[in-house]
Each structure stands twice: as structure tokens, then as C-alpha cells.
Motif scaffolding. Structure first.
Motif, PDB file in Angstrom:
ATOM      1  N   ARG A  51       4.930 -12.009   0.738  1.00 56.56           N
ATOM      2  CA  ARG A  51       3.577 -12.730   0.908  1.00 56.56           C
ATOM      3  C   ARG A  51       2.156 -11.797   1.132  1.00 56.56           C
ATOM      4  NH1 ARG A  51       5.183 -16.931   5.392  1.00 56.56           N
ATOM      5  NH2 ARG A  51       6.354 -14.921   5.973  1.00 56.56           N
ATOM      6  N   PHE A  52       2.454 -11.144   1.824  1.00 53.93           N
ATOM      7  CA  PHE A  52       1.341 -10.083   2.095  1.00 53.93           C
ATOM      8  C   PHE A  52       1.689  -8.597   2.388  1.00 53.93           C
ATOM      9  CE2 PHE A  52      -1.875  -8.625   5.075  1.00 53.93           C
ATOM     10  CZ  PHE A  52      -3.256  -8.707   4.151  1.00 53.93           C
ATOM     11  N   GLN A  53       1.547  -7.839   1.223  1.00 55.89           N
ATOM     12  CA  GLN A  53       1.632  -6.364   1.273  1.00 55.89           C
ATOM     13  C   GLN A  53       0.502  -5.794   1.850  1.00 55.89           C
ATOM     14  OE1 GLN A  53       3.660  -5.034  -2.276  1.00 55.89           O
ATOM     15  NE2 GLN A  53       5.373  -6.676  -2.084  1.00 55.89           N
ATOM     16  N   LEU A  54       0.336  -5.020   2.780  1.00 52.28           N
ATOM     17  CA  LEU A  54      -0.708  -4.045   3.333  1.00 52.28           C
ATOM     18  C   LEU A  54      -1.010  -3.037   2.465  1.00 52.28           C
ATOM     19  CD1 LEU A  54       0.723  -4.418   7.004  1.00 52.28           C
ATOM     20  CD2 LEU A  54      -1.742  -5.393   6.365  1.00 52.28           C
ATOM     21  N   THR A  55      -2.047  -2.585   2.540  1.00 52.71           N
ATOM     22  CA  THR A  55      -2.471  -1.283   2.086  1.00 52.71           C
ATOM     23  C   THR A  55      -1.655   0.043   2.589  1.00 52.71           C
ATOM     24  OG1 THR A  55      -4.327  -0.779   3.431  1.00 52.71           O
ATOM     25  CG2 THR A  55      -4.886  -2.074   1.214  1.00 52.71           C
ATOM     26  N   GLY A  56      -1.394   1.092   1.876  1.00 56.89           N
ATOM     27  CA  GLY A  56      -0.627   2.147   2.251  1.00 56.89           C
ATOM     28  C   GLY A  56      -1.530   2.644   3.530  1.00 56.89           C
ATOM     29  N   GLY A 182     -12.548   3.507  19.390  1.00 59.04           N
ATOM     30  CA  GLY A 182     -11.415   3.686  18.368  1.00 59.04           C
ATOM     31  C   GLY A 182     -11.584   3.066  17.103  1.00 59.04           C
ATOM     32  N   ALA A 183     -11.875   1.552  17.254  1.00 60.71           N
ATOM     33  CA  ALA A 183     -12.307   0.547  16.216  1.00 60.71           C
ATOM     34  C   ALA A 183     -13.437   0.835  15.555  1.00 60.71           C
ATOM     35  CB  ALA A 183     -12.250  -0.744  16.897  1.00 60.71           C
ATOM     36  N   LEU A 184     -14.705   1.498  16.080  1.00 59.71           N
ATOM     37  CA  LEU A 184     -15.847   1.843  15.440  1.00 59.71           C
ATOM     38  C   LEU A 184     -15.385   2.868  14.621  1.00 59.71           C
ATOM     39  CD1 LEU A 184     -19.039   1.275  15.247  1.00 59.71           C
ATOM     40  CD2 LEU A 184     -19.185   2.371  17.171  1.00 59.71           C
ATOM     41  N   ILE A 185     -14.896   4.063  15.214  1.00 56.99           N
ATOM     42  CA  ILE A 185     -14.640   5.203  14.432  1.00 56.99           C
ATOM     43  C   ILE A 185     -13.732   5.114  13.186  1.00 56.99           C
ATOM     44  CG2 ILE A 185     -13.594   7.562  14.299  1.00 56.99           C
ATOM     45  CD1 ILE A 185     -14.456   7.899  17.216  1.00 56.99           C
ATOM     46  N   ALA A 186     -12.842   3.866  13.363  1.00 58.70           N
ATOM     47  CA  ALA A 186     -11.866   3.714  12.031  1.00 58.70           C
ATOM     48  C   ALA A 186     -12.790   2.993  10.936  1.00 58.70           C
ATOM     49  CB  ALA A 186     -10.812   2.815  12.413  1.00 58.70           C
ATOM     50  N   LEU A 187     -13.809   2.124  11.425  1.00 58.10           N
ATOM     51  CA  LEU A 187     -14.636   1.372  10.558  1.00 58.10           C
ATOM     52  C   LEU A 187     -15.666   2.519   9.740  1.00 58.10           C
ATOM     53  CD1 LEU A 187     -15.164  -1.888  12.425  1.00 58.10           C
ATOM     54  CD2 LEU A 187     -13.660  -1.570  10.356  1.00 58.10           C
ATOM     55  N   VAL A 188     -16.019   3.422  10.373  1.00 58.59           N
ATOM     56  CA  VAL A 188     -17.295   4.331  10.012  1.00 58.59           C
ATOM     57  C   VAL A 188     -16.531   5.379   9.270  1.00 58.59           C
ATOM     58  CG1 VAL A 188     -18.734   6.105  10.396  1.00 58.59           C
ATOM     59  CG2 VAL A 188     -18.792   3.988  11.796  1.00 58.59           C
ATOM     60  N   ALA A 189     -15.133   5.890   9.626  1.00 54.91           N
ATOM     61  CA  ALA A 189     -14.537   6.925   8.613  1.00 54.91           C
ATOM     62  C   ALA A 189     -13.754   6.364   7.554  1.00 54.91           C
ATOM     63  CB  ALA A 189     -13.647   7.686   9.674  1.00 54.91           C
ATOM     64  N   LEU A 190     -13.301   5.241   7.558  1.00 53.75           N
ATOM     65  CA  LEU A 190     -11.958   4.912   6.677  1.00 53.75           C
ATOM     66  C   LEU A 190     -12.422   3.480   5.663  1.00 53.75           C
ATOM     67  CD1 LEU A 190      -8.928   4.968   9.145  1.00 53.75           C
ATOM     68  CD2 LEU A 190      -9.889   6.475   7.540  1.00 53.75           C
ATOM     69  N   THR A 191     -13.720   2.870   5.661  1.00 52.08           N
ATOM     70  CA  THR A 191     -13.992   1.751   5.198  1.00 52.08           C
ATOM     71  C   THR A 191     -14.077   1.805   3.658  1.00 52.08           C
ATOM     72  OG1 THR A 191     -15.270   0.587   7.095  1.00 52.08           O
ATOM     73  CG2 THR A 191     -16.080   0.342   4.660  1.00 52.08           C
ATOM     74  N   ARG A 192     -14.597   3.200   3.262  1.00 52.22           N
ATOM     75  CA  ARG A 192     -14.721   3.408   1.768  1.00 52.22           C
ATOM     76  C   ARG A 192     -13.261   3.681   1.072  1.00 52.22           C
ATOM     77  NH1 ARG A 192     -19.596   7.552   0.546  1.00 52.22           N
ATOM     78  NH2 ARG A 192     -21.491   5.960   1.350  1.00 52.22           N
ATOM     79  N   LEU A 193     -12.343   4.329   1.961  1.00 50.58           N
ATOM     80  CA  LEU A 193     -10.821   4.424   1.385  1.00 50.58           C
ATOM     81  C   LEU A 193     -10.093   3.030   1.498  1.00 50.58           C
ATOM     82  CD1 LEU A 193      -8.386   6.166   0.828  1.00 50.58           C
ATOM     83  CD2 LEU A 193      -8.029   6.597   3.262  1.00 50.58           C
ATOM     84  N   HIS A 194     -10.439   2.300   2.573  1.00 51.07           N
ATOM     85  CA  HIS A 194      -9.613   0.974   2.676  1.00 51.07           C
ATOM     86  C   HIS A 194     -10.220   0.165   1.704  1.00 51.07           C
ATOM     87  CE1 HIS A 194      -8.642  -2.662   5.051  1.00 51.07           C
ATOM     88  NE2 HIS A 194      -7.771  -1.996   4.588  1.00 51.07           N
ATOM     89  N   ASP A 195     -11.465   0.162   1.504  1.00 50.94           N
ATOM     90  CA  ASP A 195     -11.911  -0.614   0.231  1.00 50.94           C
ATOM     91  C   ASP A 195     -11.371  -0.536  -1.203  1.00 50.94           C
ATOM     92  OD1 ASP A 195     -13.635  -2.238   1.744  1.00 50.94           O
ATOM     93  OD2 ASP A 195     -15.282  -1.301   1.308  1.00 50.94           O
ATOM     94  N   ARG A 196     -11.258   1.068  -1.451  1.00 51.70           N
ATOM     95  CA  ARG A 196     -10.647   1.257  -2.585  1.00 51.70           C
ATOM     96  C   ARG A 196      -9.269   0.862  -2.873  1.00 51.70           C
ATOM     97  NH1 ARG A 196     -13.477   6.191  -1.737  1.00 51.70           N
ATOM     98  NH2 ARG A 196     -11.622   7.264  -1.132  1.00 51.70           N
ATOM     99  N   MET A 198      -7.621  -1.623  -1.254  1.00 49.58           N
ATOM    100  CA  MET A 198      -7.877  -3.352  -1.198  1.00 49.58           C
ATOM    101  C   MET A 198      -8.212  -3.560  -2.643  1.00 49.58           C
ATOM    102  SD  MET A 198      -9.136  -4.725   2.329  1.00 49.58           S
ATOM    103  CE  MET A 198     -10.632  -4.131   2.389  1.00 49.58           C
ATOM    104  N   ASP A 199      -9.060  -2.941  -3.209  1.00 48.05           N
ATOM    105  CA  ASP A 199      -9.479  -3.277  -4.611  1.00 48.05           C
ATOM    106  C   ASP A 199      -8.324  -3.102  -5.746  1.00 48.05           C
ATOM    107  OD1 ASP A 199     -12.088  -4.030  -3.712  1.00 48.05           O
ATOM    108  OD2 ASP A 199     -12.913  -2.003  -4.464  1.00 48.05           O
ATOM    109  N   ARG A 200      -7.600  -2.080  -5.410  1.00 49.29           N
ATOM    110  CA  ARG A 200      -6.501  -1.715  -6.189  1.00 49.29           C
ATOM    111  C   ARG A 200      -5.448  -2.711  -6.267  1.00 49.29           C
ATOM    112  NH1 ARG A 200      -7.285   3.979  -5.225  1.00 49.29           N
ATOM    113  NH2 ARG A 200      -5.564   3.788  -3.549  1.00 49.29           N
ATOM    114  N   ILE A 201      -5.229  -3.258  -4.935  1.00 49.18           N
ATOM    115  CA  ILE A 201      -4.332  -4.524  -4.795  1.00 49.18           C
ATOM    116  C   ILE A 201      -4.792  -5.606  -5.409  1.00 49.18           C
ATOM    117  CG2 ILE A 201      -3.393  -5.863  -3.232  1.00 49.18           C
ATOM    118  CD1 ILE A 201      -3.035  -3.681  -1.192  1.00 49.18           C
TER     119      ILE A 201
END
Length: 204
Positions: A51-56, A182-196, A198-201
Motif C-alpha cells: 500500500r505504501f512504499q517509502l522512498t529509498g 536533527g530534524a532541522l538539519i535533515a530538512l535543510v540537507a535532504l529536502t531536494r533529494l527527498h523531493d526528487r 517522491m516525484d519519481r514515485i
């Protein structure tokens, strides 16, 4: 590699780590409490695989976070050897592995929660999403501190290894702050990669 293949690989790594850490942990009760999130997360990942496959990215972070918990459970957070090495290098007053564990408590959930809120909740990406993710991560940290409080009340002196305060009266506040950082650094550092990812999915 398929999503099921990635899950199988993660499962093998976690099972191997659990076996190794559980052979002779410093404190068996502490080990059980520390690795409990791994034992809860694994069946959930398998149950939701269709039902829900997470991003890599999210899956890798979950895997790494699980290993952090398992290592902390084996030695207790105040006694992890790599923490002592860092303590000596930087001349710290305490073993910092517990701080790192709480940093990961924000770093990993920030990406996982962000993905759930966007893909399942339909939230738009932007400032409101950032605020909501940070608030949720802080709520998770506060909930965990309440669990530690409950364990301390139930176990008394026996909860010291689980709490890992190392004599710091402000340990709870530091734990929550590290989670938020930790949460703030993750959002700053990984948002663009995460968006890409999620967009591919979304396209597939």
C-alpha cells in the motif's frame, strides 16, 4: 532492486545486528527496551509494503536509525565504545552517543513524516510542512521522554541504564533539543533529494 528486495536486505541486516547485540548485552532489560522500536518498525514496513512504499532515502535512514538503536542497546548508550572515542578526541565530559541517538530521533523521522504528510496527507511542500514536521518530531521526542519517565517510575534505580542521563540534570532537555536539531538539519540537507525521489514515485 525492488522494494521487497530492499526490505529483505534491511531485514537481514537488522536480524544479524539484533543477534550479535543480543548475545551478551550489558543489561538484558535495557537491550530489550532499546531495540523494541526496531521490532515494532520491521513488521509495519512489511505489512505496508503493497500500500505504501517509502522512498529509498527514507528506507536507508530507517535502516541506519535501527542500527543506532541496536548498538545502543548492546552496550547501553552511556557505554558505546565509539562514543568513548569521540569523548576522548573532543575532551567531552560524557559519552556523546546518547546525544547522537536523540539527534537521529529527529533526523530520520523528519524525512519519514515529511513523506507521509506529502504522499498520504496531501500537504503542499513549503513552510507549513516544515513547521509541522518539526513539531511532530519534537512531539515524538517528548513522548519518548515520557516513556523513559514511566520506566524510571516502574523500575526505580534499575532504569538508570535505560535513561542514560550520566548525571546530567538537564538530560531530558538536551535530548529534545538534539532531536529538534536533527530534524532541522535533515530538512535543510535532504529536502531536494527527498523531493526528487517522491516525484519519481508519483510519476511511476
Amino acid at each position: 532492486m525492488t522494494y521487497v528486495g530492499k526490505l529483505a536486505f534491511l531485514t537481514l541486516i537488522w536480524i544479524g545486528a539484533l543477534i550479535a547485540s543480543g548475545l551478551q548485552p550489558y543489561d538484558r532489560a535495557t537491550w530489550a527496551m532499546e531495540v523494541a522500536p526496531v521490532l515494532i518498525a520491521l513488521p509495519i514496513l512489511w505489512a505496508t509494503r503493497s500500500r505504501f512504499q517509502l522512498t529509498g532515502l527514507a528506507l536507508v535512514l530507517i535502516g541506519l536509525h535501527g542500527l543506532v538503536l541496536i548498538l545502543g542497546g548492546a552496550y547501553t548508550y552511556a557505554r558505546v565504545p565509539i562514543g568513548f572515542a569521540v569523548q576522548d578526541i573532543f575532551d567531552l565530559a560524557r559519552n556523546p552517543y546518547d546525544r547522537f541517538g536523540h539527534f537521529m530521533q529527529g533526523f530520520t523521522p523528519a524525512i519519514v513524516l515529511r513523506e507521509m504528510l506529502v504522499r498520504l496527507g496531501g500537504l503542499q511542500r513549503g513552510k507549513l510542512l516544515v513547521v509541522l514536521v518539526l513539531a511532530c518530531c519534537l512531539a515524538i521526542s517528548a513522548s519518548y521522554e515520557l516513556i523513559e519517565f514511566g520506566a524510571a517510575m516502574a523500575l526505580g534505580q534499575g532504569a538508570e541504564e535505560f535513561l542514560g542521563t550520566q548525571g546530567d540534570p538537564w538530560d531530558t532537555q538536551w535530548d529534545m533539543l538534539m532531536c529538534l536539531i536533527g530534524a532541522l538539519i535533515a530538512l535543510v540537507a535532504l529536502t531536494r533529494l527527498h523531493d526528487r525521489q517522491m516525484d519519481r514515485i508519483a510519476i511511476s
